[in-house]
Write a protein that holds these residues in place. Structure first.
Motif, short mmCIF file in Angstrom:
data_model
loop_
_atom_site.label_atom_id
_atom_site.label_comp_id
_atom_site.label_asym_id
_atom_site.label_seq_id
_atom_site.Cartn_x
_atom_site.Cartn_y
_atom_site.Cartn_z
N VAL A 39 -39.01 -50.86 42.97
CA VAL A 39 -38.07 -50.49 41.91
C VAL A 39 -38.05 -51.56 40.83
N LEU A 40 -38.06 -52.83 41.25
CA LEU A 40 -37.90 -53.93 40.30
C LEU A 40 -39.07 -54.08 39.33
N ILE A 41 -40.26 -53.61 39.72
CA ILE A 41 -41.39 -53.73 38.81
C ILE A 41 -41.27 -52.78 37.62
N HIS A 42 -40.37 -51.81 37.71
CA HIS A 42 -40.08 -50.92 36.58
C HIS A 42 -38.84 -51.45 35.85
N ASP A 43 -38.84 -51.38 34.55
CA ASP A 43 -37.75 -51.94 33.77
C ASP A 43 -36.58 -50.97 33.71
N ASN A 44 -35.40 -51.48 34.07
CA ASN A 44 -34.14 -50.74 33.93
C ASN A 44 -34.11 -49.42 34.69
N ILE A 45 -34.73 -49.38 35.86
CA ILE A 45 -34.66 -48.20 36.72
C ILE A 45 -33.32 -48.18 37.44
N GLN A 46 -32.63 -47.05 37.41
CA GLN A 46 -31.39 -46.86 38.15
C GLN A 46 -31.63 -45.81 39.22
N THR A 47 -31.76 -46.24 40.47
CA THR A 47 -32.15 -45.30 41.54
C THR A 47 -31.07 -44.27 41.82
N GLU A 48 -29.81 -44.58 41.48
CA GLU A 48 -28.71 -43.67 41.83
C GLU A 48 -28.93 -42.27 41.25
N GLY A 49 -29.54 -42.18 40.06
CA GLY A 49 -29.72 -40.89 39.43
C GLY A 49 -31.10 -40.29 39.61
N MET A 50 -31.93 -40.89 40.46
CA MET A 50 -33.31 -40.43 40.62
C MET A 50 -33.44 -39.47 41.80
N HIS A 51 -34.43 -38.59 41.71
CA HIS A 51 -34.71 -37.66 42.80
C HIS A 51 -35.50 -38.36 43.88
N SER A 52 -35.29 -37.92 45.12
CA SER A 52 -35.99 -38.55 46.25
C SER A 52 -37.51 -38.43 46.12
N LEU A 53 -38.00 -37.31 45.57
CA LEU A 53 -39.46 -37.13 45.45
C LEU A 53 -40.07 -38.15 44.50
N ASP A 54 -39.35 -38.47 43.43
CA ASP A 54 -39.84 -39.49 42.49
C ASP A 54 -39.87 -40.86 43.15
N LEU A 55 -38.84 -41.15 43.95
CA LEU A 55 -38.79 -42.43 44.64
C LEU A 55 -39.85 -42.53 45.73
N ILE A 56 -40.15 -41.40 46.37
CA ILE A 56 -41.25 -41.38 47.35
C ILE A 56 -42.58 -41.64 46.66
N ASP A 57 -42.79 -41.00 45.52
CA ASP A 57 -44.04 -41.21 44.77
C ASP A 57 -44.19 -42.67 44.32
N MET A 58 -43.08 -43.32 44.02
CA MET A 58 -43.11 -44.74 43.63
C MET A 58 -43.36 -45.66 44.81
N GLY A 59 -43.25 -45.14 46.02
CA GLY A 59 -43.34 -45.99 47.20
C GLY A 59 -42.06 -46.74 47.49
N ALA A 60 -40.95 -46.27 46.90
CA ALA A 60 -39.68 -46.97 47.04
C ALA A 60 -38.91 -46.57 48.29
N ILE A 61 -39.05 -45.32 48.73
CA ILE A 61 -38.37 -44.87 49.96
C ILE A 61 -39.40 -44.18 50.85
N PRO A 62 -39.09 -44.02 52.13
CA PRO A 62 -40.06 -43.44 53.05
C PRO A 62 -40.41 -41.99 52.71
N ASP A 63 -41.68 -41.65 52.93
CA ASP A 63 -42.14 -40.26 52.84
C ASP A 63 -41.92 -39.65 54.21
N ASP A 64 -40.85 -38.86 54.34
CA ASP A 64 -40.44 -38.38 55.66
C ASP A 64 -40.99 -37.00 56.01
N ARG A 65 -42.05 -36.57 55.32
CA ARG A 65 -42.59 -35.24 55.61
C ARG A 65 -43.13 -35.12 57.03
N VAL A 66 -43.54 -36.25 57.62
CA VAL A 66 -44.06 -36.21 58.99
C VAL A 66 -42.99 -35.75 59.98
N MET A 67 -41.73 -35.80 59.59
CA MET A 67 -40.67 -35.34 60.48
C MET A 67 -40.83 -33.86 60.85
N SER A 68 -41.47 -33.09 59.97
CA SER A 68 -41.67 -31.66 60.28
C SER A 68 -42.63 -31.44 61.44
#
Length: 448
Positions: A39-68
């Motif tokens: 997250v920090l490598i991007h300037d002024n990113i506010q994760t609170e308003g971001m979609h989980s898919l965008d954060l997954i694409d950034m590598g910021a949160i886990p890609d939990d698709r394997v749960m299926s």
């Protein structure tokens, strides 16, 4: 009973931890974290308003698709402690699972604050408080039980959860150090770990934090850092200029030590920064052994007003404890280093980093830049007044001796970081590919 381990996040990096254990038809998720450096490598990113898919694409949160691919129902989401690399994705992913969040009271408070800040997703999962030493039944079979074992880390109320199954226990070993004389809270419960290793079918699998697995020796107690900090601040007792300190805002034991020693050398401590106010304020509200009369200021305008007061009243009378120990671009210490605050650093002023750099390239670069900027302002930088919250090699040896697991899964590092742990386990009779399972994110390991 089938036992599977899904290694979802934190098996290729330090951060965004997430692991799922399936025991029969019941699944328990351990941790659901954020990789803050992504997250920090991007300037002024506010994760609170971001979609989980965008954060997954950034590598910021886990890609939990394997749960299926796990056949069963999630019965609980269990964060081990309140650091963001373990709870920071709960607000983004937790609503996908019809399961409660089960954690210690301090961790639950921090999860609730994360959820309250969330702007994109609703969250109505139940939050259940459970103390170290307690257990709860998982699922309807009556065969699976969750237990919290007390551990010591760089945040209060950390636990290692244990999932007891008919095939043996699965011990999730993130994050801890072996501290027998902690500043706050109880020592690590090694007696209980030894009991778990020898009762019933023993330990089927041990999932272990490898942050310091390449470092020889033993991780010192927090009391060692406390005495180092005391010695450093006492050496400045007669200095009549500015002293500024920074540490992990979540490290309540370290913050309380800073507050105590600041007063002992005749300075008023003030906690500055949003995360300082968040963690210390939460500890204070919960009745943790925390000074009741220390000022905490979290918002930028109020912070600047406080810094103006410090300059007007004489900075030799104060010790600001501020955010920015990793050199984060928007943190207060970094703004001080750039000359963007009312607080003026003069030649000879002291800046104490009571924290080491988190071993990740983004953090290392930002911390280097912060220290150089402070030096350019004339500050004298005191680095690494700290002890780690993670086991070094001798601690890992003691845990293996206590638990005697059938299988081991290294976690919380990349492949290079796993190497020291694989060597250590190999020397204890384990074999890579047979009972040492080095894996990556998104895999499923079938143990039974």
């Amino acid at each position: 009973m089938d036992i599977e381990i899904a290694t979802i996040g934190g098996y290729e990096e330090v951060g965004r931890q997430m692991t799922a254990v399936r025991a029969g038809d019941d699944i328990v998720i351990f941790d659901m974290g954020l990789n803050l450096s992504k997250v920090l490598i991007h300037d002024n990113i506010q994760t609170e308003g971001m979609h989980s898919l965008d954060l997954i694409d950034m590598g910021a949160i886990p890609d939990d698709r394997v749960m299926s691919d796990l056949e069963g129902d999630v019965q609980a989401i269990v964060p081990t402690h309140g650091h963001l690399d373990h709870i920071g994705a709960i607000s983004k992913l937790g609503h996908r699972y019809d399961a409660p969040v089960v954690a210690t009271p301090f961790t639950c408070e921090l999860v609730e604050e994360e959820v309250d800040d969330e702007q994109k997703f609703g969250f109505d999962n139940e939050i259940i408080r459970m103390d170290a030493g307690e257990t709860m039944s998982i699922g309807d079979s009556g065969q699976v039980e969750l237990e919290f074992v007390n551990v010591t880390h760089s945040i209060i109320q950390a636990i290692n959860p244990v999932l007891h199954t008919p095939e043996g226990a699965v011990v999730y070993g993130l994050d801890k150090r072996m501290d027998h004389t902690p500043v706050i809270g109880d020592p690590i419960d090694m007696d209980r770990f030894r009991e778990i290793g020898r009762e019933g079918n023993g330990v089927l699998c041990y999932i272990e934090d490898c942050t310091n697995a390449n470092k020889k020796g033993r991780t010192p107690s927090e009391n060692v850092a406390r005495e180092h900090l005391r010695d450093t601040l006492y050496s400045m007792e007669d200095y009549d200029g500015g002293i500024v300190a920074t540490t992990f805002a979540s490290h309540i034991a370290r913050v309380t030590s800073l507050v105590e020693f600041a007063r002992e050398i005749g300075r008023e401590p003030i906690l500055l920064g949003r995360s300082m106010e968040k963690y210390s304020g939460t500890a204070k509200r919960m009745g943790v052994d925390f000074p009741s009369d220390v000022d905490m200021v979290g918002y930028r305008r109020s912070i600047d007003q406080t810094l103006e007061r410090i300059m007007n009243d004489g900075k030799e009378n104060f010790l600001p404890v501020v955010t920015g120990h990793q050199g984060e671009p928007r943190a207060l210490l970094t703004r001080m280093a750039r000359g963007e605050t009312p607080y003026q650093l003069d030649n000879g002023d002291k800046v104490l980093f009571s924290a080491r750099v988190i071993p990740e390239p983004t953090n290392e670069g930002q911390r280097y830049q912060s220290e150089k900027l402070l030096g350019m302002q004339g500050a004298r930088v005191y680095s690494d007044i700290h002890v780690s919250g993670h086991l070094c090699q001798e601690g890992h040896y003691e845990m293996l001796d206590a638990l005697q697991p059938q299988h081991i899964i290294p976690a919380h590092q990349d492949l290079k970081g796993f190497s020291g742990y694989v060597d250590l386990a190999s020397n204890q009779g384990y074999t890579l590919g047979r009972d040492i399972h080095v894996t990556t994110n998104g895999n499923i390991i079938q143990l039974v």
